[in-house]
Scaffold this active site. Sequence first.
Site: not given
Length: 388
Positions: A46, A352, A355
């Site tokens: 990610s 978040d 990230h």
Amino acid sequence: MEFSGGTVFPVMLLLLCALLISEGQNMADSTSSSCDYPAIYNFGDSNSDTGGIAAAFFPMAAPCGETYFHRPAGRASDGRLIIDFIADHLGLPFLSPYLDSVGSNFQHGANFATGGATIRRQNESWFETGVSPFPLDIQVEHYTQFKERSAYFYSQDKVASDKSRLPKPEDFSKALYTFDVGQNDLAAAFRKMSWEELRAALPDIVNQFAKQIRGMYERGARAVWIHNTGPIGCLPASTVKVKNPPPGYLDEHGCIKSQNDAAMEFNTQLKETVVQLRAELSGAAITYVDVYSAKYGLISNAKKHGFEEASKVCCGIHGLENDVWCGNKGIVNGSEVYGGSCAEPGGIISWDGVHYTEAANKWIANLVLNGSLSDPPLPIARACHPQI
Ligand SMILES: *[C@@H]1O[C@H](CO)[C@@H](O)[C@H](O)[C@H]1NC(C)=O
Ligand SMILES: *[C@@H]1O[C@H](CO)[C@@H](O)[C@H](O)[C@H]1NC(C)=O
Ligand SMILES: *[C@@H]1O[C@H](CO)[C@@H](O)[C@H](O)[C@H]1NC(C)=O
């Protein structure tokens, strides 16, 4: 006849000197010349997924994307990721995810990264733990299919406009190949293994990474840019859960020391492996990039760099009895709440809890693109020249 022996020798010497001088000049020129990559192919998790896992499962929820794209854009951030800043810096468009069938353009590369991806296959379901079903070896399979099939369709298309979304077959060997993976292998190990077991597993994790780099070399990759793994022990989603830590459990910046030690050990082994690969894969330019130091430098000096303290999370609610993840609803104190975003994401490091915000990604990208944290220390635009 008598003179010829005397004249030939100096001429040869002169020639030799001329050759040596031009060789030397070529070497200097070659590392100072820009690589003009026609494309970027990216692999990872990610940290660099521009929409792969979102295409495969569920779209990213608002408010992701709010700062830059003004809509969810498949990225786990309010805006751009480091890979977006890399593409922009090299004058190339943002990378379309290989798995995305809508609106994609692969003329200048493709992104095989998927959120939750690991180096080693994990025997876990995405539905239960969020581990990607597309680990690094599968991403390399995707690349192989992509390369073969795009070359086939490129040769079939008679009309120029049909080719405009496909890479030129000759561009693959000149492309930049970027990797950012390993963080989720550590996260999986923290869930399932003892420290002893993790230490014993690290060489295999790094070897499997190296095996995929070799595989990419066999498939023609030459310019390879490898990010090491970040300070996973500093992710606020984990650190806010730590209540009454024993002395020494957290470092002076509130990061979980044992987790960062594991990340640093992974990085040490990765760096040694990159040195071996460089010796082994002739003609390859393999750069090891110390993203860990960039991220840790930002976290440990947040205020100085214009950010609020690094433990703050912009989107979602963490540290109470339940996590309310960014863009989701959850129960806090018996009532339903929405995990929305903060007023000023530009001043926060963590988007978040796991990230980074666009502002943090931009700061990190600025630091790593000029090569100051790379081995060898070449800026990314010149990282295609073999280093022997
Ligand atoms: C997954 O399961 C297989 C078969 O049970 C085992 O050989 C392998 O080591 C497991 N992999 C991981 C990463 O746990
Ligand atoms: C939940 O309750 C605690 C204790 O009463 C309080 O400190 C906290 O602010 C509340 N949180 C929210 C999000 O309402
Ligand atoms: C690279 O960029 C960073 C951040 O802008 C700067 O501090 C550093 O001096 C630069 N290093 C080189 C070698 O240009």
